[in-house]
Design an enzyme around this catalytic site. Structure first.
Site, PDB file in Angstrom:
ATOM      1  N   SER A 120      -3.881  -3.414  -3.367  1.00 45.79           N
ATOM      2  CA  SER A 120      -4.236  -2.740  -2.137  1.00 45.79           C
ATOM      3  C   SER A 120      -5.232  -2.893  -1.335  1.00 45.79           C
ATOM      4  O   SER A 120      -5.947  -3.895  -1.407  1.00 45.79           O
ATOM      5  CB  SER A 120      -3.754  -1.215  -1.880  1.00 45.79           C
ATOM      6  N   HIS A 121      -5.997  -1.752  -1.133  1.00 44.85           N
ATOM      7  CA  HIS A 121      -7.255  -1.625  -0.442  1.00 44.85           C
ATOM      8  C   HIS A 121      -8.606  -1.664  -1.304  1.00 44.85           C
ATOM      9  O   HIS A 121      -9.627  -1.579  -1.051  1.00 44.85           O
ATOM     10  CB  HIS A 121      -7.455  -0.236   0.554  1.00 44.85           C
ATOM     11  N   ASP A 284      -5.153  -3.733   5.646  1.00 46.74           N
ATOM     12  CA  ASP A 284      -5.738  -3.607   4.312  1.00 46.74           C
ATOM     13  C   ASP A 284      -5.377  -4.895   3.304  1.00 46.74           C
ATOM     14  O   ASP A 284      -4.712  -5.891   3.819  1.00 46.74           O
ATOM     15  CB  ASP A 284      -5.418  -2.281   3.669  1.00 46.74           C
ATOM     16  N   ASP A 286      -3.087  -5.647   1.274  1.00 50.41           N
ATOM     17  CA  ASP A 286      -1.694  -6.101   1.005  1.00 50.41           C
ATOM     18  C   ASP A 286      -1.196  -5.903   2.399  1.00 50.41           C
ATOM     19  O   ASP A 286       0.100  -6.114   2.342  1.00 50.41           O
ATOM     20  CB  ASP A 286      -1.009  -5.327   0.056  1.00 50.41           C
ATOM     21  N   ASP A 288      -0.346  -3.421   4.148  1.00 53.99           N
ATOM     22  CA  ASP A 288       0.632  -2.193   4.620  1.00 53.99           C
ATOM     23  C   ASP A 288       0.077  -1.106   5.331  1.00 53.99           C
ATOM     24  O   ASP A 288       0.709  -0.275   5.969  1.00 53.99           O
ATOM     25  CB  ASP A 288       1.424  -1.774   3.508  1.00 53.99           C
ATOM     26  N   ARG A 289      -1.351  -1.137   5.172  1.00 60.85           N
ATOM     27  CA  ARG A 289      -2.243   0.006   6.057  1.00 60.85           C
ATOM     28  C   ARG A 289      -2.479  -0.457   7.452  1.00 60.85           C
ATOM     29  O   ARG A 289      -2.598  -1.702   7.614  1.00 60.85           O
ATOM     30  CB  ARG A 289      -3.231   0.645   5.165  1.00 60.85           C
ATOM     31  N   LYS A 383       5.476   0.728   3.923  1.00 65.79           N
ATOM     32  CA  LYS A 383       4.611   0.970   5.225  1.00 65.79           C
ATOM     33  C   LYS A 383       3.855  -0.432   5.662  1.00 65.79           C
ATOM     34  O   LYS A 383       4.045  -1.510   4.822  1.00 65.79           O
ATOM     35  CB  LYS A 383       3.454   1.865   5.057  1.00 65.79           C
TER      36      LYS A 383
HETATM   37  C1  G16 Z   1      -0.993   3.860  -1.881  1.00 62.08           C
HETATM   38  C2  G16 Z   1       0.383   4.385  -1.576  1.00 62.08           C
HETATM   39  C3  G16 Z   1       0.433   5.190  -0.444  1.00 62.08           C
HETATM   40  C4  G16 Z   1      -0.685   6.531  -0.551  1.00 62.08           C
HETATM   41  C5  G16 Z   1      -1.915   5.962  -1.031  1.00 62.08           C
HETATM   42  C6  G16 Z   1      -3.060   6.937  -1.329  1.00 62.08           C
HETATM   43  O1  G16 Z   1      -1.151   3.181  -0.618  1.00 62.08           O
HETATM   44  O2  G16 Z   1       1.472   3.484  -1.344  1.00 62.08           O
HETATM   45  O3  G16 Z   1       1.911   6.066  -0.336  1.00 62.08           O
HETATM   46  O4  G16 Z   1      -0.601   7.459   0.221  1.00 62.08           O
HETATM   47  O5  G16 Z   1      -1.785   4.954  -1.918  1.00 62.08           O
HETATM   48  O6  G16 Z   1      -2.827   7.383  -2.617  1.00 62.08           O
HETATM   49  P1  G16 Z   1      -3.766   8.158  -3.417  1.00 62.08           P
HETATM   50  O7  G16 Z   1      -4.302   9.482  -2.410  1.00 62.08           O
HETATM   51  O8  G16 Z   1      -3.128   8.747  -4.580  1.00 62.08           O
HETATM   52  O9  G16 Z   1      -5.055   7.524  -3.529  1.00 62.08           O
HETATM   53  P2  G16 Z   1      -1.719   1.601  -1.096  1.00 62.08           P
HETATM   54  O10 G16 Z   1      -1.957   1.369   0.549  1.00 62.08           O
HETATM   55  O11 G16 Z   1      -2.958   1.929  -1.633  1.00 62.08           O
HETATM   56  O12 G16 Z   1      -0.696   0.993  -1.685  1.00 62.08           O
END
Ligand code: G16
Length: 546
Positions: A120-121, A284, A286, A288-289, A383
């Site tokens: 992801s990010h 981000d 991937d 989704d954000r 998302k």
């Molecule tokens: C992931 C999850 C999200 C979550 C986020 C933050 O996002 O898919 O549902 O809100 O992590 O999680 P944490 O607070 O545990 O770091 P992504 O975009 O990283 O896949």
């Protein structure tokens, strides 16, 4: 016909620490590259999800955000999928599929599930992070009972299955026989563009761009580049250059592909400067954000969710109204007020998109979102960054107002939830766990604070399947709805990240123009004091404030 090589059963041993976090397994690239690490996890996933009849006749979707190690991982998964008996794998060209695009491909093709390769990010490159997650047949992230089963498998694994096959060229769409399996390399972007066209009025948006509307979209050298080029500049005719950093790079140009005010600062500065475009947005690693910035105004993800819910009916897909909404617990209560006004239910889930899946599948909600820059709808089970931008564009187009006007009118109508998140990154894990344990004990013993409504450790019972998820964050909630929430992130790979979420509701319109940090100053100070953050983390201030 060439002979299919025999399945190789490679002996292996359990590797500690393969517990999926908030969103799949995320670790350093170096860890994934070591020994049988990736093969062990992939086999553990297959062992955990294998139906009684095996994978015969079933389709797996495969793709990732293109970060470093994506290519090698795609080849390894293809061999293991063939050895484990899948009939077919649909793989994005060059191994690329954004997370929402992968969710769509799974749903559209009624696939058994998919493996999405992304951290992801998180930063990429040889010293950065890699990740892998399994999405089920509904297109959504595996629920907790499955991720628990994957972990259990990883702790008792003794062999993995593979085939001795040459690497497959996945650079161009087309079908190939690979072992006993078919691999279909698919266009990474086309299905997703088609889906967006079904949801939104592209001709109206095209007319808006033709009329001079200006968008700045920062793809952060991550996976959304090709999708954003195709949709914004291609389909909608936005000016060339609308998409910044639109070429995906394996290391994201050395940056964190995290669309927040720290990592997308150039976009923020552009939106605050004279002559700024009408809308600024970013996505981000991937895809989704999303980050939404109006001219002179950053719109917090929690506010964005509320404003999207209040205006969703302006898009063709939601013109008939929405069934309900959901937000993660730490997300502000702004959307709750919209749901109340619309007369639809609002669900409060733990952090993690996987908790929305059952609600979406059961038709209880249409829109959902999280403070962590994620919003989405029932069109997929993830998302979706570009979807959020298209819904914002739709609202600007239909209301013929600026983002600032829309936000101000929203706050005047519903009140404003001042909201911030303070992150203390990569702190010592033992200290972080002790901070949470001691605060939890303090809460159990009874906090003595003026106007305290309640304090607890959030626990969630899924209204669809009755499953219970405990220890999802410590909440300190006051009579007027103001809140402090503490949790440890489940997506980091080094040390622990403490997240502190602070929120205060303000009904008085004359108080809606305050600086967020100033508006929350008292609660921020209280949050630090209650958890003894400075003393226990040795940090003078948070690393990231959003
Ligand atoms: C992931 C999850 C999200 C979550 C986020 C933050 O996002 O898919 O549902 O809100 O992590 O999680 P944490 O607070 O545990 O770091 P992504 O975009 O990283 O896949």
């Amino acid at each position: 016909m060439s002979k299919i090589p025999a399945v190789q059963r490679i002996p292996t041993q359990p590797i500690a620490g393969m517990k999926p976090g908030t969103s799949g397994l995320r670790k350093r690239v170096t860890e994934f590259q070591s020994g049988n690490y990736l093969a062990n996890f992939v086999q553990s996933v297959f062992n955990a999800v294998r139906p009684d009849g095996g994978f015969t006749g079933l389709t797996l979707v495969l793709g990732g955000d293109g970060r470093y190690f994506n290519d090698a991982a795609i080849q390894l998964v293809l061999k293991m999928a063939a050895a484990n008996g899948f009939a077919r794998v649909l793989v994005g060209a060059n191994g690329i599929l954004s997370t929402p695009a992968a969710s769509n491909v799974i749903r559209k093709n009624k696939a058994f599930g998919g493996l999405i390769l992304s951290a992801s990010h998180n930063a990429g490159g040889p010293e950065g992070d890699f990740g892998i997650k399994f999405n089920a047949g509904n297109g959504g992230p595996a629920p907790e009972k499955l991720t628990d089963a994957m972990y259990a498998e990883s702790q008792r694994i003794n062999e993995f299955l593979t085939l001795d096959l040459p690497e497959l060229d996945v650079s161009r769409p087309g079908a190939h026989r690979y072992g006993g399996m078919t691999v279909e390399v698919i266009d990474s972007v086309a299905d997703y563009v088609q889906l967006m066209k079904q949801l939104f009025d592209f001709p109206a948006l095209k007319a808006m761009f033709a009329g001079g509307f200006r968008l700045a979209f920062d793809a952060m050298h991550a996976v959304t580049g090709p999708y954003a080029h195709a949709i914004f500049e291609g389909e909608l005719g936005a000016a060339p250059g609308t998409v910044h950093n639109g070429t995906p790079l394996k290391d994201f140009g050395g940056h964190h592909p995290d669309p927040n005010l720290v990592h997308a600062k150039a976009l923020y500065d552009q939106m605050m400067a004279p002559g700024a475009p009408d809308l600024g947005a970013a996505s981000d690693g991937d895809g989704d954000r999303n980050l939404i910035i109006g001219r002179d105004l950053f719109i917090s993800p929690s506010d964005s969710l509320a404003m999207l819910a209040a205006n969703a009916h302006l898009a063709p897909a939601y013109a008939g109204g929405i069934a309900g909404v959901a937000r993660s617990m730490p997300t502000s209560g702004a959307v709750d007020r919209v749901a109340e006004r619309l007369g639809v239910p609002c669900f409060e889930t733990p952090t993690g998109w996987k908790f929305f899946g059952n609600l979406l599948d059961a038709g209880k909600i249409t829109l959902c979102g999280e403070e962590s820059a994620g919003t989405g709808s029932n069109h997929v089970r993830e998302k979706d960054g570009i979807w959020a931008v298209l819904l914002w564009l739709t609202i600007l187009c239909q209301r013929k107002q600026s983002a600032m006007q829309i936000a101000q009118e929203h706050w005047a109508s519903y009140g404003r939830n001042y909201y911030t998140r303070h992150d203390y990154e990569e702190i010592d894990s033992t200290a972080a766990k002790k901070l949470m344990a001691d605060l939890s004990a303090k809460i159990d013993a009874g906090l003595q604070l003026p106007k305290l409504k309640f304090a607890d450790d959030f626990s969630y019972t899924d209204p669809v399947d009755g499953s219970v998820s405990k220890n999802q964050g410590l909440r300190v909630v006051f009579e007027d709805g103001s809140r402090i929430v503490y949790r440890l992130s489940g997506t980091g790979t080094t040390g622990s990240t403490l997240r502190v979420y602070i929120e205060r509701y303000e009904a008085d319109t004359s108080q809606h123009g305050l600086d967020t940090q100033a508006a929350l100053a008292d609660l921020i100070a209280l949050a630090g004091k209650l958890a003894e953050i400075r003393e226990r983390t040795d940090r003078e201030r948070p690393d990231v404030i959003t």
